[in-house]
Motif scaffolding. Structure first.
Motif, PDB file in Angstrom:
ATOM      1  N   ASN A  98      -9.631  -1.281  11.532  1.00  0.00           N
ATOM      2  CA  ASN A  98      -8.590  -0.356  11.983  1.00  0.00           C
ATOM      3  C   ASN A  98      -7.511  -1.103  12.757  1.00  0.00           C
ATOM      4  OD1 ASN A  98      -9.899   1.860  10.876  1.00  0.00           O
ATOM      5  ND2 ASN A  98     -10.964   2.391  12.772  1.00  0.00           N
ATOM      6  N   GLY A  99      -6.280  -0.963  12.324  1.00  0.00           N
ATOM      7  CA  GLY A  99      -5.154  -1.587  13.012  1.00  0.00           C
ATOM      8  C   GLY A  99      -4.942  -3.052  12.710  1.00  0.00           C
ATOM      9  N   VAL A 100      -5.837  -3.664  11.941  1.00  0.00           N
ATOM     10  CA  VAL A 100      -5.708  -5.091  11.618  1.00  0.00           C
ATOM     11  C   VAL A 100      -4.710  -5.267  10.476  1.00  0.00           C
ATOM     12  CG1 VAL A 100      -6.905  -7.146  10.804  1.00  0.00           C
ATOM     13  CG2 VAL A 100      -8.063  -5.559  12.366  1.00  0.00           C
ATOM     14  N   SER A 101      -3.798  -6.200  10.599  1.00  0.00           N
ATOM     15  CA  SER A 101      -2.772  -6.382   9.568  1.00  0.00           C
ATOM     16  C   SER A 101      -2.324  -7.839   9.504  1.00  0.00           C
ATOM     17  CB  SER A 101      -1.567  -5.485   9.858  1.00  0.00           C
ATOM     18  OG  SER A 101      -0.683  -5.437   8.758  1.00  0.00           O
TER      19      SER A 101
ATOM     20  N   ASP B   2     -15.212 -12.516   1.102  1.00  0.00           N
ATOM     21  CA  ASP B   2     -16.591 -12.114   1.388  1.00  0.00           C
ATOM     22  C   ASP B   2     -16.671 -11.209   2.611  1.00  0.00           C
ATOM     23  OD1 ASP B   2     -18.230 -13.053  -0.669  1.00  0.00           O
ATOM     24  OD2 ASP B   2     -18.186 -15.091   0.121  1.00  0.00           O
ATOM     25  N   CYS B   3     -15.720 -10.269   2.679  1.00  0.00           N
ATOM     26  CA  CYS B   3     -15.686  -9.238   3.736  1.00  0.00           C
ATOM     27  C   CYS B   3     -15.503  -9.819   5.136  1.00  0.00           C
ATOM     28  CB  CYS B   3     -16.943  -8.372   3.681  1.00  0.00           C
ATOM     29  SG  CYS B   3     -17.151  -7.459   2.122  1.00  0.00           S
ATOM     30  N   GLN B   4     -15.025 -11.053   5.211  1.00  0.00           N
ATOM     31  CA  GLN B   4     -14.801 -11.694   6.500  1.00  0.00           C
ATOM     32  C   GLN B   4     -13.386 -12.271   6.550  1.00  0.00           C
ATOM     33  OE1 GLN B   4     -17.053 -11.831   9.054  1.00  0.00           O
ATOM     34  NE2 GLN B   4     -18.527 -10.653   7.836  1.00  0.00           N
ATOM     35  N   GLU B   5     -12.781 -12.228   7.734  1.00  0.00           N
ATOM     36  CA  GLU B   5     -11.467 -12.842   7.891  1.00  0.00           C
ATOM     37  C   GLU B   5     -11.587 -14.352   7.740  1.00  0.00           C
ATOM     38  OE1 GLU B   5      -7.978 -13.575  11.230  1.00  0.00           O
ATOM     39  OE2 GLU B   5      -9.368 -11.877  11.496  1.00  0.00           O
TER      40      GLU B   5
ATOM     41  N   SER C  91       5.045   3.089  13.091  1.00  0.00           N
ATOM     42  CA  SER C  91       4.333   2.841  11.843  1.00  0.00           C
ATOM     43  C   SER C  91       2.875   2.485  12.105  1.00  0.00           C
ATOM     44  CB  SER C  91       4.997   1.690  11.078  1.00  0.00           C
ATOM     45  OG  SER C  91       4.250   1.378   9.926  1.00  0.00           O
ATOM     46  N   SER C  92       1.992   3.131  11.347  1.00  0.00           N
ATOM     47  CA  SER C  92       0.560   2.828  11.441  1.00  0.00           C
ATOM     48  C   SER C  92       0.060   2.197  10.153  1.00  0.00           C
ATOM     49  CB  SER C  92      -0.233   4.106  11.733  1.00  0.00           C
ATOM     50  OG  SER C  92      -0.030   5.064  10.700  1.00  0.00           O
ATOM     51  N   VAL C  93       0.981   1.733   9.317  1.00  0.00           N
ATOM     52  CA  VAL C  93       0.621   1.107   8.045  1.00  0.00           C
ATOM     53  C   VAL C  93       0.181  -0.333   8.289  1.00  0.00           C
ATOM     54  CG1 VAL C  93       1.415   0.467   5.737  1.00  0.00           C
ATOM     55  CG2 VAL C  93       2.275   2.559   6.814  1.00  0.00           C
ATOM     56  N   THR C  94      -0.902  -0.723   7.655  1.00  0.00           N
ATOM     57  CA  THR C  94      -1.347  -2.116   7.735  1.00  0.00           C
ATOM     58  C   THR C  94      -1.408  -2.693   6.325  1.00  0.00           C
ATOM     59  OG1 THR C  94      -3.708  -1.560   7.586  1.00  0.00           O
ATOM     60  CG2 THR C  94      -2.738  -1.665   9.789  1.00  0.00           C
ATOM     61  N   ILE C  95      -1.289  -4.012   6.222  1.00  0.00           N
ATOM     62  CA  ILE C  95      -1.399  -4.683   4.926  1.00  0.00           C
ATOM     63  C   ILE C  95      -2.112  -6.012   5.117  1.00  0.00           C
ATOM     64  CG2 ILE C  95       0.979  -5.523   5.242  1.00  0.00           C
ATOM     65  CD1 ILE C  95       1.135  -5.779   2.143  1.00  0.00           C
ATOM     66  N   ASN C  96      -3.106  -6.245   4.288  1.00  0.00           N
ATOM     67  CA  ASN C  96      -3.877  -7.483   4.319  1.00  0.00           C
ATOM     68  C   ASN C  96      -4.060  -7.999   2.897  1.00  0.00           C
ATOM     69  OD1 ASN C  96      -4.801  -7.737   7.266  1.00  0.00           O
ATOM     70  ND2 ASN C  96      -5.400  -5.641   6.762  1.00  0.00           N
TER      71      ASN C  96
END
Length: 342
Positions: free
Chosen positions: A292-295, A301-304, A233-238
């Motif tokens: 890419n690949g982060v889940s 504000d566009c930051q983790e 699986s290459s699906v990510t969710i955030n």
């Protein structure tokens, strides 16, 4: 006479103060708008699905994705409003051939299933799913026809079901992303008790909203864990916080009461984010090459950013996920594909 002796002119002083005040106001306003997503990344040939797409943040997300080349499914509770929103987007430069309006009412599981079925029949893959639609501070306790508290089903369970139903299409994409539009309010939620979430006792509109937003963050973390059990699986969710925005989500707040809404409008416009401002973080999470690949993360504000501590409890996240499968009429996660065909 004092002017001739070189003393400062009152009007000169006043004009400089005015300039400084205006400059400070612009700087503060720019800060309140939050980070703007400026990465040059294309969405050409991508297929996106956005809920709550006819107004507010959702409409701006659709616009940005469409302008970047994506084909976007606009999932709206009211199809006529959806068509009107699509027409307005075309007027703003969007490609009408890549805007598809679908009716979907999150408070009705049958409607979610029907919408998902139509998309499954029309597409071979989905690259982006943005679970955006929401209701905030719904004024009274009310159960949906499926027997769930309205805010809980609108903000969380309806999106949970939609995600599960569309997972096969998301897995068919080379690298699909799911974005749960949560809120800062999730930090203020009490622990989620699935045995009482649909009960009238001790119901509170603020907690109902905060709880649903916490569940969206927990959903992202638990689905990430389950997807990563499947190496293919290459699906990510955030999950993400768009910021406090001046949109229709405020319709159940005091800011919507006449005549307060007219008196407060200038201050709300200045202090709160516009729909375009609020769309920046969801768009970033949906298409940024840097993610890419982060889940399983939470963004603002566009930051983790760090999410609420309760969302970090793996056992609680797993319990919530399993109870959500049951609430939506789905089977065990590993056999959920069979359950969808029922």
């Amino acid at each position: 006479m004092w002017m001739e002796e070189g003393l400062p002119d009152f009007f000169d002083i006043f004009s400089w103060k005015l300039v400084l005040i205006v400059l400070a106001a612009f700087i503060i306003r720019a800060w309140l708008k939050g980070t703007q997503f400026k990465e040059k990344v294309t969405a050409k040939a991508l297929v996106a699905v956005v809920t709550g797409a006819n107004a507010g943040i959702g409409k701006q997300i659709v616009r940005e994705l469409n302008l970047r080349g994506a084909k976007v499914y606009m999932l709206c509770r009211d199809k006529q409003r959806g068509l009107q929103g699509a027409a307005e987007l075309v007027h703003l430069g969007c490609n009408s051939s890549r805007l598809i309006v679908k009716e979907m009412d999150l408070t009705r599981f049958a409607s979610v299933r029907q919408c998902a079925k139509e998309i499954q029949q029309e597409e071979k893959k989905i690259d982006i799913l943005i679970n955006n639609a929401a209701v905030m501070l719904y004024p009274k306790f009310k159960l949906t026809e499926d027997g769930h508290e309205t805010t809980w089903q609108t903000n969380y369970l309806g999106h949970f079901l939609l995600t599960e139903l569309l997972l096969p299409l998301l897995k068919a994409a080379p690298s699909a992303r799911i974005v749960n539009v949560s809120a800062l309010a999730h930090f203020y939620s009490e622990p989620i008790d699935v045995s009482t979430v649909d009960r009238r006792e001790r119901w509170d509109a603020r907690q109902a909203y905060a709880r649903s937003k916490l569940a969206q963050v927990m959903h992202a973390r638990e689905l990430t864990r389950r997807l990563r059990r499947d190496e293919a699986s290459s699906v990510t969710i955030n999950a993400c916080h768009p910021g406090l925005c001046y949109t229709r989500i405020m319709r159940h707040t005091p800011l919507a009461i006449t005549p307060l809404k007219y008196l407060a409008a200038p201050f709300a416009w200045y202090l709160l984010k516009t729909p375009k401002d609020g769309s920046q973080t969801p768009i970033c999470v949906a298409i940024s090459n840097k993610l890419n690949g982060v889940s399983g993360k939470y963004y603002s504000d566009c930051q983790e950013k760090a999410c609420a501590e309760m969302a970090m409890d793996d056992d609680v996240c797993q319990t919530l996920y399993n109870s959500s499968l049951e609430a939506c009429g789905l089977g065990e996660w590993d056999t959920v594909s069979d359950a969808r065909e029922d």
